[in-house]
Enzyme design. Structure first.
Site, PDB file in Angstrom:
ATOM      1  CB  SER A 216     -32.923 -28.353 -14.246  1.00 47.08           C
ATOM      2  OG  SER A 216     -34.060 -27.642 -14.607  1.00 47.08           O
ATOM      3  N   GLY A 218     -34.334 -32.504 -15.576  1.00 45.83           N
ATOM      4  CA  GLY A 218     -35.174 -33.424 -14.807  1.00 45.83           C
ATOM      5  C   GLY A 218     -34.338 -34.523 -14.185  1.00 45.83           C
ATOM      6  N   GLY A 221     -30.423 -34.833 -14.578  1.00 49.50           N
ATOM      7  CA  GLY A 221     -29.438 -33.982 -13.927  1.00 49.50           C
ATOM      8  C   GLY A 221     -29.347 -32.591 -14.519  1.00 49.50           C
ATOM      9  N   GLY A 247     -35.853 -27.928  -8.268  1.00 48.75           N
ATOM     10  CA  GLY A 247     -35.176 -26.825  -8.953  1.00 48.75           C
ATOM     11  C   GLY A 247     -34.702 -25.756  -7.976  1.00 48.75           C
ATOM     12  CG  ASP A 248     -37.538 -23.740  -5.751  1.00 47.39           C
ATOM     13  OD1 ASP A 248     -37.382 -23.101  -6.813  1.00 47.39           O
ATOM     14  OD2 ASP A 248     -38.657 -24.034  -5.294  1.00 47.39           O
TER      15      ASP A 248
END
Lengths: 308, 308
Positions: A216, A218, A221, A247-248
């Site tokens: 990831s 941020g 993407g 993120g989850d």
């Protein structure tokens, strides 16, 4: 069902104060409590996406009892293992004047060897009916740094696809156990491989054992390096908001896409749209469903060549 | 026994962090939980001074259950009244680099009318065997601002000496009900009377109904205006340390001196020595027993004339 494992669950408490001034006294205006820890967040998003989910991990003490009571009416099924210690609290202090958050995280309970053995039994039994499993977050005190590696080996023995989302030494040990997916952010990936360029580092992480690496980046993407190819997926515009839980949400979308057998570009588009819609939602860890549906066709997924 | 009433009890939580940086994330190094609220602190000091003490007030929810479990092994007897709501938490974040504390106080549970009725019954029953009673701290939501006035009238009807330690409108209403003692600090006294000079303001508070006024002047000690005369009591030197609980220690010393029938100057010397020894103790709300015994003969108590 999809199984998520959260070894260091948390009772997440949010305090709203008019303005945070260090070394003074504050009257808290609003208190919100919710069951927390990355795997619990992933399971809630999976439920919202229409997938049955089961959460395991540890819960104990007054905070653990409250966490389970708050979890009971929610869709994820509670398969947490009781412990003698007390589940940690996290406190997010939201400054009403700026919207900024100051985070205070308790260290978590010490896990006894027999509690870890009980978790291994529960986990192995749950794997029998799991279509995929996600291993999420930090390790509580008392657990061996190779705990995730053991969970990965058992998932592979049961032929259940396994995603690992952690950092530091537990990530390093976990990658060596050959998980199907890892989802580090750029900093975690750099720490794992020593390389600052995400594409190089993701290839390096694959060489170390991960079958697929979804990094990831941020607001930029996701970067995916997989046996089927490499892609970068970006939202139409960087989103401003609260990144907690983004993120989850990406992990949930990746798991859902995996069990639905979607090709990588569609999995990645979903993961980017869902994590962006999470940033846009006012409450931490929730996602804006209308924003998700609007963003989904606008995510740009482009193929990447391998590193030079 | 001596009775203390804490209508807004609290689970006091102390977090130690290496350094508090707003709008960042912190790993808490140490978590300490104790039963809190002013009346509970007063009762603990009374026990340490050799007096039997009983605490009443409200407790409920997970934080209330934990408070009662932490209180159980301590000397004060638990006569708290259960409620449907949840006892508030207070979080003291101690910055390890400076020693400064940032305080976050939850608002407290809403008290239902039948819960207040249950407290009145319990309180009235306890008064029958009380030699003195202290009414301490803020009112939780849902209680009438005249709640303390009612408790004072019942104590007076039972001929039990009553001390009031609160602020704002509950103090104003309480004073009008003619308590035996009030213990405001200089700011609370100024808010009550509109007068900035503590001696004038203390005489004014007596005219409004308080039989005796003991004003705490911070490091300068105590000012007492009573039917028997007026005194100022000062420590030999201002103490540097954590002032949390110093006022509660003064209340405990004043109550102990009252039931022991000591003359005012000896009560005041004890109160100043004990609150100074509380400031000197490393843990909030504890007192340094050796410092107390050393300071006791050194407190300067001098008579004050009435205001011009």
């Amino acid at each position: 069902m999809i199984l998520t494992v959260t070894l260091n669950t948390a009772l997440d408490i949010t305090y709203r104060v008019p303005a945070l001034a260090p070394h003074t006294s504050h009257r808290v205006e609003e208190v919100v409590e919710r069951p927390g820890g990355k795997g619990l967040n992933v399971a809630r998003v999976l439920s919202a996406l229409g997938h049955e989910s089961v959460v395991t991990g540890f819960a104990g003490g007054p905070a653990g009892a409250l966490l389970r009571r708050l979890l009971a009416p929610l869709p994820p099924h509670d398969a947490l293992v009781p412990i003698a210690g007390t589940t940690r609290r996290t406190i997010a202090v939201v400054d009403g004047s700026t919207g900024d958050t100051t985070q205070l995280n308790e260290p978590g309970p010490v896990i006894a060897p027999e509690e870890w053995a009980a978790l291994l039994d529960r986990y192995t039994a749950l794997l029998a009916s799991a279509r995929a499993v996600a291993l999420c977050g930090s390790l509580p005190p008392g657990l061996h740094v190779g705990a995730y590696a053991e969970l990965i080996r058992r998932a592979r023995a049961a032929e259940v696809p396994v995603l690992l989302d952690t950092s530091g030494e537990p990530l390093r040990r976990g990658v060596a156990a050959r998980p199907d997916l890892v989802k580090p952010n750029a900093a975690e990936l750099a720490q794992l491989t020593g390389g600052r360029d995400p594409l190089h580092a993701a290839h390096d992480a694959r060489r170390r054992g991960a079958h697929a690496v979804i990094a990831s980046l941020g607001p930029a993407g996701l970067l995916a390096v997989t046996p089927e190819g490499s892609w970068q997926a970006a939202p139409p515009a960087p989103a401003a908001g609260n990144p907690t839980g983004a993120g989850d949400s990406a992990v949930a979308a990746l798991l859902a896409g995996l069990v639905e057998g979607l090709p990588w570009p569609r999995r990645l588009a979903r993961a980017v749209a869902l994590s962006t819609a999470t940033v846009l939602a006012p409450a931490a860890g929730e996602y804006d469903r209308a924003a998700y549906e609007r963003l989904l066709p606008l995510v740009d997924v482009s193929e990447r060549a391998g590193p030079a």
